[in-house]
Design an enzyme around this catalytic site. Sequence first.
Site, PDB file in Angstrom:
ATOM      1  N   ASP A  56       0.788  -1.245   0.000  1.00 41.50           N
ATOM      2  CA  ASP A  56       0.000   0.000   0.000  1.00 41.50           C
ATOM      3  C   ASP A  56       0.816   1.289   0.000  1.00 41.50           C
ATOM      4  O   ASP A  56       0.357   2.310   0.529  1.00 41.50           O
ATOM      5  CB  ASP A  56      -0.939   0.027   1.209  1.00 41.50           C
ATOM      6  CG  ASP A  56      -2.099  -0.945   1.079  1.00 41.50           C
ATOM      7  OD1 ASP A  56      -2.219  -1.577   0.009  1.00 41.50           O
ATOM      8  OD2 ASP A  56      -2.870  -1.088   2.041  1.00 41.50           O
ATOM      9  N   LYS A 167      -5.176  -6.191  -4.091  1.00 39.09           N
ATOM     10  CA  LYS A 167      -5.919  -6.713  -2.947  1.00 39.09           C
ATOM     11  C   LYS A 167      -7.167  -5.871  -2.723  1.00 39.09           C
ATOM     12  O   LYS A 167      -7.276  -4.748  -3.227  1.00 39.09           O
ATOM     13  CB  LYS A 167      -5.055  -6.755  -1.685  1.00 39.09           C
ATOM     14  CG  LYS A 167      -4.669  -5.418  -1.087  1.00 39.09           C
ATOM     15  CD  LYS A 167      -3.781  -5.652   0.131  1.00 39.09           C
ATOM     16  CE  LYS A 167      -3.350  -4.354   0.782  1.00 39.09           C
ATOM     17  NZ  LYS A 167      -4.446  -3.620   1.422  1.00 39.09           N
ATOM     18  N   CYS A 200      -3.052  -2.950   7.285  1.00 42.56           N
ATOM     19  CA  CYS A 200      -2.848  -3.856   6.151  1.00 42.56           C
ATOM     20  C   CYS A 200      -1.564  -4.679   6.275  1.00 42.56           C
ATOM     21  O   CYS A 200      -1.539  -5.852   5.901  1.00 42.56           O
ATOM     22  CB  CYS A 200      -2.860  -3.070   4.850  1.00 42.56           C
ATOM     23  SG  CYS A 200      -4.475  -2.348   4.476  1.00 42.56           S
TER      24      CYS A 200
END
Length: 258
Positions: A56, A167, A200
Site C-alpha cells: 500500500d 488486494k 494492512c
Amino acid sequence: MNLPLKQLGVYPNAWGVNENFADITRPQKTPKPLTLPTETKTLRLDLAKTAIIIIDMQNDFCHPDGWLGHIVGVDVTPARQPIAPLQNLLPKLRDVEVPVIWLNWGNRPDLLNISAGLHHVYNPTGEGVGLGDKLPTNNAKVLMKDSWAAAVVDELSISPNDICVDKYRMSGFWDTPLDSILKNLGITTILFTGVNADQCVFTTLCDANFLGYDCILVKDCTATTSPEYCWLATLYNVKQCFGFVTDSSEILTGINNS
C-alpha cells in the site's frame, strides 16, 4: 531415444514433460544463506526462498492529495518514511534475485466484491468520498485499479520483473492469488514492508503466519499514520506471536557479507 523435456509451470514448481514422460521431482533452488540479526534472535534464512512484499505505498495513503491526506485530513508524513529505505533496499534485493512483490489496493470498477462494511470504513456517513469516488483534487477514483489514487508513489519504481498483486481487504491473502504466487516461487520467508503497519501490513503478516510462512517485519521500511501506541502494539505482537522484527541496514549488511 528419449525426447527432450519441456518445462511446464514456474520454477521451482515446474515439471519436465514430453509425449510419454513427466518428471515431477521439481528442481531444487541453490541455497543462499543469510545471517540476519533481529530484535529477538539471530536468524539464518535462505534468500533463495525469500520474497519482499511492499504493501500500500500508494498515492491514496502516502500522497498529500490522496484519500487519506486530502479527504480524511491525516498527516501522511509518517507514511512516507519507508520511501528512502526502500529505495536503498529494493535494488540490492533484486540484485540477489529476491522477488519483489507490490501488494496494493486496486478495486474492480464495479466494486462487486466490496462489502457494505468495507464501504463504511472509507465513507462512514455515506455522504463523503469513499471507494471508487472521485478525489476533488484530480478526479482520480479512490483505490480504483489503474487510477492515480491507487498507483504507487512516484518515488518508488516498479521494475519490469517485479510482481504486482491487487488486494481488496486489509489482508493481501483474502480473495487474491498471493498465496499461489508465493508457493509457485518456492517462497517460505517473507519480508514485510509498507503501510499501515497496524492495519494492512499486520493483517497480511498474520495471515502469512497462519499459512506457514516465516514472517519478518522490516521496521524502517514500515510505518503507520495511527497513534504511536498502535505502532508499538504491532511491534510487540509481531515479536511475541507472529515472527521477527529487523531493520533494512541489517539485511543490507548480511547480503554484503554473504
